[in-house]
Design a protein around this motif. Structure first.
Motif, PDB file in Angstrom:
ATOM      1  N   HIS A  86       0.829  -1.207   0.000  1.00  0.00           N
ATOM      2  CA  HIS A  86       0.000   0.000   0.000  1.00  0.00           C
ATOM      3  C   HIS A  86       0.864   1.258   0.000  1.00  0.00           C
ATOM      4  CE1 HIS A  86      -2.875   3.046   1.347  1.00  0.00           C
ATOM      5  NE2 HIS A  86      -2.105   3.263   2.396  1.00  0.00           N
ATOM      6  N   VAL A  87       1.870   1.283   0.864  1.00  0.00           N
ATOM      7  CA  VAL A  87       2.737   2.457   0.947  1.00  0.00           C
ATOM      8  C   VAL A  87       3.555   2.615  -0.331  1.00  0.00           C
ATOM      9  CG1 VAL A  87       4.672   3.501   2.185  1.00  0.00           C
ATOM     10  CG2 VAL A  87       2.817   2.427   3.454  1.00  0.00           C
ATOM     11  N   GLN A  88       4.038   1.528  -0.884  1.00  0.00           N
ATOM     12  CA  GLN A  88       4.787   1.605  -2.141  1.00  0.00           C
ATOM     13  C   GLN A  88       3.935   2.235  -3.239  1.00  0.00           C
ATOM     14  OE1 GLN A  88       5.798  -2.565  -2.189  1.00  0.00           O
ATOM     15  NE2 GLN A  88       7.956  -2.164  -1.731  1.00  0.00           N
ATOM     16  N   ALA A  89       2.662   1.883  -3.286  1.00  0.00           N
ATOM     17  CA  ALA A  89       1.759   2.485  -4.272  1.00  0.00           C
ATOM     18  C   ALA A  89       1.547   3.965  -3.994  1.00  0.00           C
ATOM     19  CB  ALA A  89       0.420   1.750  -4.265  1.00  0.00           C
ATOM     20  N   GLN A  90       1.423   4.341  -2.718  1.00  0.00           N
ATOM     21  CA  GLN A  90       1.274   5.744  -2.343  1.00  0.00           C
ATOM     22  C   GLN A  90       2.502   6.556  -2.750  1.00  0.00           C
ATOM     23  OE1 GLN A  90      -2.068   6.042  -1.715  1.00  0.00           O
ATOM     24  NE2 GLN A  90      -1.706   7.140   0.202  1.00  0.00           N
ATOM     25  N   ILE A  91       3.670   5.973  -2.554  1.00  0.00           N
ATOM     26  CA  ILE A  91       4.911   6.652  -2.928  1.00  0.00           C
ATOM     27  C   ILE A  91       4.965   6.880  -4.431  1.00  0.00           C
ATOM     28  CG2 ILE A  91       7.421   6.331  -3.114  1.00  0.00           C
ATOM     29  CD1 ILE A  91       7.274   4.991  -0.334  1.00  0.00           C
ATOM     30  N   SER A  92       4.598   5.872  -5.193  1.00  0.00           N
ATOM     31  CA  SER A  92       4.615   6.010  -6.658  1.00  0.00           C
ATOM     32  C   SER A  92       3.676   7.125  -7.116  1.00  0.00           C
ATOM     33  CB  SER A  92       4.212   4.678  -7.297  1.00  0.00           C
ATOM     34  OG  SER A  92       4.187   4.784  -8.699  1.00  0.00           O
ATOM     35  N   THR A  93       2.478   7.161  -6.544  1.00  0.00           N
ATOM     36  CA  THR A  93       1.518   8.218  -6.890  1.00  0.00           C
ATOM     37  C   THR A  93       2.054   9.590  -6.501  1.00  0.00           C
ATOM     38  OG1 THR A  93      -0.355   6.706  -6.630  1.00  0.00           O
ATOM     39  CG2 THR A  93      -0.818   9.057  -6.463  1.00  0.00           C
ATOM     40  N   SER A  94       2.648   9.674  -5.323  1.00  0.00           N
ATOM     41  CA  SER A  94       3.168  10.949  -4.842  1.00  0.00           C
ATOM     42  C   SER A  94       4.344  11.430  -5.681  1.00  0.00           C
ATOM     43  CB  SER A  94       3.584  10.807  -3.375  1.00  0.00           C
ATOM     44  OG  SER A  94       4.015  12.038  -2.849  1.00  0.00           O
ATOM     45  N   ARG A  95       5.235  10.520  -6.044  1.00  0.00           N
ATOM     46  CA  ARG A  95       6.360  10.923  -6.916  1.00  0.00           C
ATOM     47  C   ARG A  95       5.844  11.510  -8.226  1.00  0.00           C
ATOM     48  NH1 ARG A  95      10.123   5.689  -6.043  1.00  0.00           N
ATOM     49  NH2 ARG A  95       8.611   4.861  -7.530  1.00  0.00           N
ATOM     50  N   ASP A  96       4.823  10.869  -8.802  1.00  0.00           N
ATOM     51  CA  ASP A  96       4.261  11.368 -10.058  1.00  0.00           C
ATOM     52  C   ASP A  96       3.681  12.766  -9.871  1.00  0.00           C
ATOM     53  OD1 ASP A  96       4.943   9.002 -11.302  1.00  0.00           O
ATOM     54  OD2 ASP A  96       2.917   8.153 -11.243  1.00  0.00           O
ATOM     55  N   ARG A  97       3.020  12.984  -8.747  1.00  0.00           N
ATOM     56  CA  ARG A  97       2.411  14.302  -8.495  1.00  0.00           C
ATOM     57  C   ARG A  97       3.485  15.366  -8.307  1.00  0.00           C
ATOM     58  NH1 ARG A  97      -1.611  16.941  -5.216  1.00  0.00           N
ATOM     59  NH2 ARG A  97      -1.706  19.019  -6.207  1.00  0.00           N
ATOM     60  N   ILE A  98       4.520  15.063  -7.536  1.00  0.00           N
ATOM     61  CA  ILE A  98       5.610  16.034  -7.339  1.00  0.00           C
ATOM     62  C   ILE A  98       6.253  16.376  -8.679  1.00  0.00           C
ATOM     63  CG2 ILE A  98       7.890  16.401  -6.308  1.00  0.00           C
ATOM     64  CD1 ILE A  98       6.947  14.522  -4.017  1.00  0.00           C
ATOM     65  N   SER A  99       6.455  15.349  -9.497  1.00  0.00           N
ATOM     66  CA  SER A  99       7.061  15.580 -10.814  1.00  0.00           C
ATOM     67  C   SER A  99       6.179  16.466 -11.674  1.00  0.00           C
ATOM     68  CB  SER A  99       7.315  14.241 -11.510  1.00  0.00           C
ATOM     69  OG  SER A  99       8.251  13.475 -10.778  1.00  0.00           O
ATOM     70  N   GLN A 100       4.864  16.247 -11.626  1.00  0.00           N
ATOM     71  CA  GLN A 100       3.950  17.060 -12.432  1.00  0.00           C
ATOM     72  C   GLN A 100       3.911  18.495 -11.941  1.00  0.00           C
ATOM     73  OE1 GLN A 100       2.356  15.987 -15.314  1.00  0.00           O
ATOM     74  NE2 GLN A 100       2.181  18.224 -15.451  1.00  0.00           N
ATOM     75  N   ILE A 101       3.909  18.695 -10.627  1.00  0.00           N
ATOM     76  CA  ILE A 101       3.960  20.054 -10.076  1.00  0.00           C
ATOM     77  C   ILE A 101       5.219  20.766 -10.552  1.00  0.00           C
ATOM     78  CG2 ILE A 101       4.215  21.384  -7.928  1.00  0.00           C
ATOM     79  CD1 ILE A 101       2.501  19.160  -6.578  1.00  0.00           C
ATOM     80  N   SER A 102       6.329  20.040 -10.577  1.00  0.00           N
ATOM     81  CA  SER A 102       7.588  20.626 -11.046  1.00  0.00           C
ATOM     82  C   SER A 102       7.473  21.078 -12.492  1.00  0.00           C
ATOM     83  CB  SER A 102       8.716  19.598 -10.924  1.00  0.00           C
ATOM     84  OG  SER A 102       8.789  19.060  -9.632  1.00  0.00           O
ATOM     85  N   ARG A 103       6.997  20.181 -13.326  1.00  0.00           N
ATOM     86  CA  ARG A 103       6.877  20.511 -14.758  1.00  0.00           C
ATOM     87  C   ARG A 103       5.894  21.653 -14.987  1.00  0.00           C
ATOM     88  NH1 ARG A 103       7.642  14.725 -15.171  1.00  0.00           N
ATOM     89  NH2 ARG A 103       5.396  14.397 -14.910  1.00  0.00           N
ATOM     90  N   ASP A 104       4.823  21.689 -14.204  1.00  0.00           N
ATOM     91  CA  ASP A 104       3.847  22.775 -14.348  1.00  0.00           C
ATOM     92  C   ASP A 104       4.475  24.139 -14.082  1.00  0.00           C
ATOM     93  OD1 ASP A 104       1.894  20.920 -14.907  1.00  0.00           O
ATOM     94  OD2 ASP A 104       0.999  20.939 -12.900  1.00  0.00           O
ATOM     95  N   ASN A 105       5.573  24.139 -13.325  1.00  0.00           N
ATOM     96  CA  ASN A 105       6.262  25.388 -12.997  1.00  0.00           C
ATOM     97  C   ASN A 105       7.558  25.571 -13.787  1.00  0.00           C
ATOM     98  OD1 ASN A 105       4.942  26.849 -10.457  1.00  0.00           O
ATOM     99  ND2 ASN A 105       4.633  24.633 -10.238  1.00  0.00           N
ATOM    100  N   GLY A 106       7.716  24.797 -14.851  1.00  0.00           N
ATOM    101  CA  GLY A 106       8.874  24.947 -15.722  1.00  0.00           C
ATOM    102  C   GLY A 106      10.153  24.353 -15.173  1.00  0.00           C
TER     103      GLY A 106
END
Length: 367
Positions: free
Chosen positions: A272-292
């Protein structure tokens, strides 16, 4: 009145800690953080079974000084013998014991410039001499580490896989191949604190009895028990037995032992936690890209984000985030210090980060 008679080595050392804790920063700023995304803890928490086991512990008793049940469970988990396992107060504690066993004044030790600073702290504390090699493409460089170890006759060489602070990783097979160049008499300290976050094949396929390496693992990351301080090492029986010469035999508290044992047995929560980490990494990466910005690939429970300039700019971004109540950290050495490092978190934590980042970038660019 006279001062205590400190050793010459102690007198030569600065009074410091490898990391400034978020609690210290909260006291300095006079307010708690809105989002605690800097220490690579598991915000997703430990297994409910671990919480129950810790709560039920008869804490009036000392912990088992042999860590018998946990060592045997870890041995079964890894398919090794209990003689291959030593348990200690987090990887930090075990690194301190290991350095005490092997490093004396003037002994050479090799690490990467910008790698985990607590290891360096222990080496300095026992008078060792650190030799550093640079990262290569935001990865620690095993070939350069082992070459340097041969040049300086190092007793220890430190390598984290996956790496902190960059989140990068090597395949385990590549680590094993690189070990052909590890010089005779040099021990590889392979820090695998984040390996449960990493892709299949990241863990190095090294026999537990191989005398060339000691592997460090922890319950502080995916298992969500950073505050309990439970780490362990896997190594050859002779080396593992040597820890009994120097370790604090009552260093492991009884609740931590019980919690780690329960956590190890809860594979469902781990997944469960491994899946949460994967989702969170994707979100952090998307936030980064959204800000250039450019997120680096990560095999850990954090993402290093390239801020696109130098360390001065990245530090300004970090300070502007902290001013808004978002606790993050950044690498210490150039050129990796062009990044900030953001730990995985719950949706609300990442929402707060997403709201604060544009303002932090604007403030940094205005300086």
């Amino acid at each position: 009145m006279t001062d205590p008679r400190y050793t010459p080595l102690a007198l030569s050392l600065p009074a410091t800690v490898p990391f400034v804790g978020p609690e210290t920063q909260e006291r300095q700023r006079g307010a708690p953080f809105v989002a605690r995304l800097g220490a690579n803890e598991s915000i997703f928490g430990p297994s409910p079974r671990a919480i129950e086991a810790m709560a039920a512990t008869e804490i009036w008793m000392y912990g088992d000084p042999e860590n018998h049940d946990l060592r045997h469970a870890l041995a079964d988990h890894h398919g090794v013998t209990p003689e291959n396992i030593v348990v200690g107060e987090g990887i930090d504690g075990l690194l301190g014991y290991l350095v005490r066993l092997l490093v004396g004044p003037g002994d050479a030790v090799v690490t990467s410039d910008g790698a985990y600073p607590t290891f360096n702290y222990h080496v300095a504390g026992f008078g060792g001499v650190l030799h550093k090699v640079p990262y290569k493409g935001d990865h620690e460089d095993p070939a350069a580490l082992f070459t340097k170890a041969a040049e300086v006759d190092a007793k220890l060489v430190y390598l984290a896989n996956p790496d902190n602070p960059m989140g990068s990783w090597h395949s385990g097979a590549d680590i094993v191949r690189a070990m052909d160049a590890l010089p005779e008499g040099c021990l590889l300290v392979l820090d695998e604190a984040y390996v449960e976050c990493a892709p299949e094949g990241t863990a190095a396929p090294i026999g537990a009895d191989d005398p060339r390496v000691i592997r460090m693992r922890t319950f502080s990351k995916v298992y969500g028990m950073a505050g309990a301080r439970v780490g362990y090492a896997i190594g050859a029986p002779g080396l593992i037995e040597a820890f009994n010469k120097v370790r604090n035999h009552f260093g492991m508290n009884r609740a931590a032992q019980a919690g780690a044992l329960a956590a190890l047995q809860d594979a469902e929560w781990l997944a469960h936690v491994q899946a949460q980490i994967s989702t969170s990494r994707d979100r952090i990466s998307q936030i980064s890209r959204d800000n250039g910005l450019a997120p680096l690939p990560s095999a850990t429970n954090f993402v290093a984000i390239d801020c696109g300039q130098d360390g001065v700019f990245a530090k300004a971004v970090l300070e502007a985030l902290v001013a808004q109540g978002i606790f993050v950290r950044m690498p210490f050495a150039a050129p990796q210090n062009r990044c900030i490092r953001v730990s995985c978190g719950e949706a609300a934590d990442l929402d707060a980060f997403a709201a604060a980042l544009p303002q932090a970038l604007a403030a940094a660019r205005a300086e």
